[in-house]
Design a protein around this motif. Structure first.
Motif, mmCIF file in Angstrom:
data_model
loop_
_atom_site.group_PDB
_atom_site.id
_atom_site.type_symbol
_atom_site.label_atom_id
_atom_site.label_comp_id
_atom_site.label_asym_id
_atom_site.label_seq_id
_atom_site.Cartn_x
_atom_site.Cartn_y
_atom_site.Cartn_z
ATOM 1 N N MET A 1 -9.742 -2.042 6.662
ATOM 2 C CA MET A 1 -9.180 -1.596 5.409
ATOM 3 C C MET A 1 -8.289 -2.668 4.635
ATOM 4 S SD MET A 1 -6.222 1.314 5.191
ATOM 5 C CE MET A 1 -4.774 0.577 5.699
ATOM 6 N N GLN A 2 -8.880 -2.449 3.165
ATOM 7 C CA GLN A 2 -8.144 -3.636 2.484
ATOM 8 C C GLN A 2 -6.747 -3.189 2.208
ATOM 9 O OE1 GLN A 2 -10.127 -3.687 -1.174
ATOM 10 N NE2 GLN A 2 -8.949 -5.407 -2.085
ATOM 11 N N THR A 3 -5.766 -4.071 1.962
ATOM 12 C CA THR A 3 -4.433 -3.747 1.659
ATOM 13 C C THR A 3 -4.067 -4.613 0.304
ATOM 14 O OG1 THR A 3 -3.609 -5.681 2.909
ATOM 15 C CG2 THR A 3 -3.885 -3.521 4.109
ATOM 16 N N ALA A 4 -3.163 -4.092 -0.180
ATOM 17 C CA ALA A 4 -2.818 -4.653 -1.667
ATOM 18 C C ALA A 4 -1.158 -4.840 -1.421
ATOM 19 C CB ALA A 4 -2.936 -3.288 -2.559
ATOM 20 N N VAL A 5 -0.974 -6.169 -1.789
ATOM 21 C CA VAL A 5 0.528 -6.296 -1.860
ATOM 22 C C VAL A 5 1.304 -6.049 -3.408
ATOM 23 C CG1 VAL A 5 2.210 -8.219 -1.644
ATOM 24 C CG2 VAL A 5 0.301 -8.102 -0.078
ATOM 25 N N LEU A 6 2.163 -5.127 -3.254
ATOM 26 C CA LEU A 6 2.571 -4.620 -4.745
ATOM 27 C C LEU A 6 3.778 -5.298 -4.998
ATOM 28 C CD1 LEU A 6 2.341 -0.681 -3.970
ATOM 29 C CD2 LEU A 6 0.729 -2.472 -5.039
ATOM 30 N N THR A 7 3.964 -5.386 -6.222
ATOM 31 C CA THR A 7 5.102 -5.806 -6.803
ATOM 32 C C THR A 7 6.341 -4.638 -6.632
ATOM 33 O OG1 THR A 7 4.947 -5.051 -8.992
ATOM 34 C CG2 THR A 7 4.179 -7.401 -8.231
ATOM 35 N N ASP A 8 7.552 -5.114 -6.635
ATOM 36 C CA ASP A 8 8.606 -4.182 -6.893
ATOM 37 C C ASP A 8 8.416 -2.948 -7.815
ATOM 38 O OD1 ASP A 8 9.841 -5.118 -4.494
ATOM 39 O OD2 ASP A 8 11.193 -6.324 -5.603
ATOM 40 N N HIS A 9 8.156 -3.433 -9.035
ATOM 41 C CA HIS A 9 7.874 -2.669 -10.024
ATOM 42 C C HIS A 9 6.702 -1.535 -9.739
ATOM 43 C CE1 HIS A 9 11.093 -3.815 -12.601
ATOM 44 N NE2 HIS A 9 10.451 -5.025 -12.589
ATOM 45 N N GLU A 10 5.575 -2.244 -9.310
ATOM 46 C CA GLU A 10 4.210 -1.359 -8.762
ATOM 47 C C GLU A 10 4.697 -0.446 -7.755
ATOM 48 O OE1 GLU A 10 0.883 -4.681 -9.822
ATOM 49 O OE2 GLU A 10 1.896 -4.536 -7.822
ATOM 50 N N ARG A 11 5.375 -0.752 -6.763
ATOM 51 C CA ARG A 11 5.781 0.206 -5.637
ATOM 52 C C ARG A 11 6.466 1.051 -6.264
ATOM 53 N NH1 ARG A 11 7.949 -3.128 -2.871
ATOM 54 N NH2 ARG A 11 6.127 -3.918 -1.610
ATOM 55 N N ALA A 12 7.399 0.866 -7.046
ATOM 56 C CA ALA A 12 8.388 2.007 -7.607
ATOM 57 C C ALA A 12 7.470 3.024 -8.447
ATOM 58 C CB ALA A 12 9.426 1.373 -8.696
ATOM 59 N N ALA A 13 6.479 2.388 -9.173
ATOM 60 C CA ALA A 13 5.635 3.374 -9.956
ATOM 61 C C ALA A 13 4.828 4.351 -9.121
ATOM 62 C CB ALA A 13 4.775 2.469 -10.705
ATOM 63 N N VAL A 14 4.097 3.654 -7.844
ATOM 64 C CA VAL A 14 3.483 4.439 -7.200
ATOM 65 C C VAL A 14 4.250 5.618 -6.616
ATOM 66 C CG1 VAL A 14 2.120 4.451 -4.745
ATOM 67 C CG2 VAL A 14 1.755 2.839 -6.594
ATOM 68 N N PHE A 64 -3.875 1.878 -12.821
ATOM 69 C CA PHE A 64 -2.814 2.297 -11.843
ATOM 70 C C PHE A 64 -3.423 3.323 -10.715
ATOM 71 C CE2 PHE A 64 -0.345 6.254 -10.627
ATOM 72 C CZ PHE A 64 0.781 5.436 -10.091
ATOM 73 N N PHE A 65 -4.324 3.762 -11.196
ATOM 74 C CA PHE A 65 -4.973 4.718 -10.009
ATOM 75 C C PHE A 65 -6.107 3.852 -8.990
ATOM 76 C CE2 PHE A 65 -4.198 8.324 -12.778
ATOM 77 C CZ PHE A 65 -3.524 9.146 -11.959
ATOM 78 N N ARG A 66 -6.372 2.857 -9.525
ATOM 79 C CA ARG A 66 -7.002 1.569 -8.849
ATOM 80 C C ARG A 66 -5.898 1.187 -7.890
ATOM 81 N NH1 ARG A 66 -10.667 -0.249 -11.932
ATOM 82 N NH2 ARG A 66 -9.170 -1.122 -13.244
ATOM 83 N N LEU A 67 -4.708 0.778 -8.264
ATOM 84 C CA LEU A 67 -3.818 0.187 -7.421
ATOM 85 C C LEU A 67 -3.125 1.293 -6.391
ATOM 86 C CD1 LEU A 67 -1.460 -2.123 -7.110
ATOM 87 C CD2 LEU A 67 -0.066 -0.566 -8.677
ATOM 88 N N LEU A 68 -2.951 2.378 -6.829
ATOM 89 C CA LEU A 68 -2.824 3.519 -6.121
ATOM 90 C C LEU A 68 -3.811 3.653 -4.751
ATOM 91 C CD1 LEU A 68 -0.748 6.053 -5.262
ATOM 92 C CD2 LEU A 68 -2.383 7.411 -6.771
ATOM 93 N N HIS A 69 -5.047 3.712 -5.237
ATOM 94 C CA HIS A 69 -6.037 3.912 -4.218
ATOM 95 C C HIS A 69 -5.974 2.736 -3.261
ATOM 96 C CE1 HIS A 69 -9.566 5.071 -2.221
ATOM 97 N NE2 HIS A 69 -10.231 3.917 -2.368
ATOM 98 N N ARG A 70 -5.620 1.515 -3.611
ATOM 99 C CA ARG A 70 -5.975 0.510 -2.719
ATOM 100 C C ARG A 70 -4.618 0.533 -1.565
ATOM 101 N NH1 ARG A 70 -6.466 -3.210 -7.401
ATOM 102 N NH2 ARG A 70 -4.314 -3.709 -6.958
ATOM 103 N N TRP A 71 -3.379 0.933 -2.417
ATOM 104 C CA TRP A 71 -2.201 1.125 -1.330
ATOM 105 C C TRP A 71 -2.599 2.178 -0.506
ATOM 106 C CZ3 TRP A 71 3.318 2.979 -1.948
ATOM 107 C CH2 TRP A 71 4.323 2.150 -1.259
ATOM 108 N N CYS A 72 -2.911 3.391 -0.887
ATOM 109 C CA CYS A 72 -2.981 4.583 -0.123
ATOM 110 C C CYS A 72 -4.457 5.144 -0.142
ATOM 111 C CB CYS A 72 -1.809 5.343 -0.725
ATOM 112 S SG CYS A 72 -1.860 7.178 0.350
ATOM 113 N N PRO A 73 -5.385 4.507 0.359
ATOM 114 C CA PRO A 73 -6.767 5.067 0.209
ATOM 115 C C PRO A 73 -6.933 6.461 0.881
ATOM 116 C CG PRO A 73 -6.521 3.397 2.071
ATOM 117 C CD PRO A 73 -5.239 3.366 1.409
#
Length: 80
Positions: A1-14, A64-73
């Motif tokens: 499973m691929q993981t994504a490292v989010l910035t604090d702002h990206e994590r807050a957005a998700v 955003f949805f690409r980021l969301l899917h990478r973080w929570c597939p």
């Protein structure tokens, strides 16, 4: 499973998006009343909008949805 490292702002957005999604689901899952539509608190929407803007994702839903899917597939995955 691929993981994504989010910035604090990206994590807050998700997280804000997921809280908004839960708020909307709760509004529609409630007892239907013929004379009142489901209500979503404006603060939940405003929080999501602020978080998306802070992450530089406002107006870029595809990214955003690409980021969301990478973080929570997993569908229905819980992050909160």
């Amino acid at each position: 499973m691929q993981t994504a490292v989010l910035t604090d702002h990206e994590r807050a957005a998700v997280q804000a998006y997921l809280r908004l999604l839960q708020t909307v689901r709760a509004a529609f899952d409630g007892t239907p009343e013929a004379h009142r539509p489901p209500v979503v608190a404006p603060s939940a929407l405003a929080e999501a909008e602020r978080a998306l803007a802070a992450a530089g994702l406002a107006g870029n839903e595809e990214e955003f949805f690409r980021l969301l899917h990478r973080w929570c597939p997993e569908p229905g995955g819980r992050l909160l």
